[in-house]
Design a protein around this motif. Structure first.
Motif, mmCIF file in Angstrom:
data_model
loop_
_atom_site.group_PDB
_atom_site.id
_atom_site.type_symbol
_atom_site.label_atom_id
_atom_site.label_comp_id
_atom_site.label_asym_id
_atom_site.label_seq_id
_atom_site.Cartn_x
_atom_site.Cartn_y
_atom_site.Cartn_z
ATOM 1 N N LEU A 95 0.832 -1.201 0.000
ATOM 2 C CA LEU A 95 0.000 0.000 0.000
ATOM 3 C C LEU A 95 0.868 1.254 0.000
ATOM 4 C CD1 LEU A 95 -2.763 1.379 0.162
ATOM 5 C CD2 LEU A 95 -2.597 1.187 2.667
ATOM 6 N N ALA A 96 1.895 1.274 0.819
ATOM 7 C CA ALA A 96 2.771 2.448 0.911
ATOM 8 C C ALA A 96 3.488 2.729 -0.408
ATOM 9 C CB ALA A 96 3.788 2.256 2.029
ATOM 10 N N MET A 97 3.701 1.703 -1.219
ATOM 11 C CA MET A 97 4.395 1.863 -2.496
ATOM 12 C C MET A 97 3.425 2.096 -3.660
ATOM 13 S SD MET A 97 7.567 1.828 -1.795
ATOM 14 C CE MET A 97 8.245 1.759 -3.448
ATOM 15 N N THR A 98 2.138 2.206 -3.374
ATOM 16 C CA THR A 98 1.122 2.411 -4.404
ATOM 17 C C THR A 98 1.106 3.872 -4.852
ATOM 18 O OG1 THR A 98 -0.248 0.674 -3.467
ATOM 19 C CG2 THR A 98 -1.344 2.244 -4.921
ATOM 20 N N ASP A 99 1.100 4.085 -6.175
ATOM 21 C CA ASP A 99 0.992 5.435 -6.711
ATOM 22 C C ASP A 99 -0.276 6.096 -6.196
ATOM 23 O OD1 ASP A 99 3.328 5.337 -8.129
ATOM 24 O OD2 ASP A 99 2.388 4.868 -10.043
ATOM 25 N N GLY A 100 -0.136 7.336 -5.778
ATOM 26 C CA GLY A 100 -1.290 8.095 -5.320
ATOM 27 C C GLY A 100 -1.590 7.947 -3.844
ATOM 28 N N LEU A 109 4.823 13.141 -2.748
ATOM 29 C CA LEU A 109 5.550 12.188 -3.585
ATOM 30 C C LEU A 109 5.272 10.760 -3.179
ATOM 31 C CD1 LEU A 109 9.106 13.735 -3.804
ATOM 32 C CD2 LEU A 109 7.469 13.476 -5.637
ATOM 33 N N GLY A 110 5.265 10.518 -1.899
ATOM 34 C CA GLY A 110 5.149 9.159 -1.409
ATOM 35 C C GLY A 110 6.377 8.355 -1.772
ATOM 36 N N LEU A 111 6.432 7.146 -1.279
ATOM 37 C CA LEU A 111 7.581 6.281 -1.555
ATOM 38 C C LEU A 111 7.657 5.893 -3.019
ATOM 39 C CD1 LEU A 111 7.477 4.013 1.615
ATOM 40 C CD2 LEU A 111 9.165 5.780 1.076
ATOM 41 N N SER A 112 6.500 5.695 -3.670
ATOM 42 C CA SER A 112 6.526 5.304 -5.080
ATOM 43 C C SER A 112 7.088 6.432 -5.941
ATOM 44 C CB SER A 112 5.136 4.898 -5.560
ATOM 45 O OG SER A 112 4.251 5.995 -5.504
ATOM 46 N N GLY A 113 6.744 7.657 -5.638
ATOM 47 C CA GLY A 113 7.282 8.792 -6.376
ATOM 48 C C GLY A 113 8.767 8.959 -6.139
#
Length: 140
Positions: A95-100, A109-113
């Motif tokens: 979930l934490a690596m999911t875009d958005g 940005l989140g981790l995926s960004g």
């Protein structure tokens, strides 16, 4: 992934305990990126990723450390940073690596960004044990 630090050159270690430390880490990574001769675009990407991860270390991990330095592998040079904390860990990495996905208070940005801004990204986390994120940006 273990950062392939340049032989004989120890990475700098910076504590992340207050918001001013995030600025110091950004400055350190900027200097390393310039020394490594990263393009201005790649410098900006690396510094942006560094800001997000340093802030995450402080806010979600309760503080920690960052090691940053020059790396070398197969004739390539780059800059690596390792962010480590002893915080609560990430219960749902997928979930934490999911875009958005956002915690609602980050830079957006989140981790995926953050992962997209660098060439190499590794996340190791254990609930109740903490989180370590290693990033590398290679010179082109």
């Amino acid at each position: 992934m273990t950062a392939p630090w340049v032989a004989g050159v120890e990475p700098e270690r910076v504590a992340v305990a207050q918001s001013g430390d995030v600025v110091r880490i950004r400055q350190l990574v900027r200097a390393l990126a310039q020394e490594c001769r990263l393009s201005l675009v790649d410098q900006t990407k690396l510094i942006t990723a560094t800001s997000e991860l340093a802030r995450n270390t402080l806010v979600y991990g309760g503080g920690g450390t960052v090691q940053a330095g020059l790396v070398q592998n197969r004739g390539r040079r780059g800059v690596a940073a390792v962010f480590a904390d002893d915080g609560p860990g990430i219960p749902d990495v997928e979930l934490a690596m999911t875009d958005g996905w956002t915690s609602g208070s980050g830079l957006g940005l989140g981790l995926s960004g953050t992962r997209r801004l660098v060439d190499e990204f590794e996340l190791a986390t254990e609930v109740g044990e903490g989180t370590t994120v290693t990033i590398i940006k290679w010179a082109r």
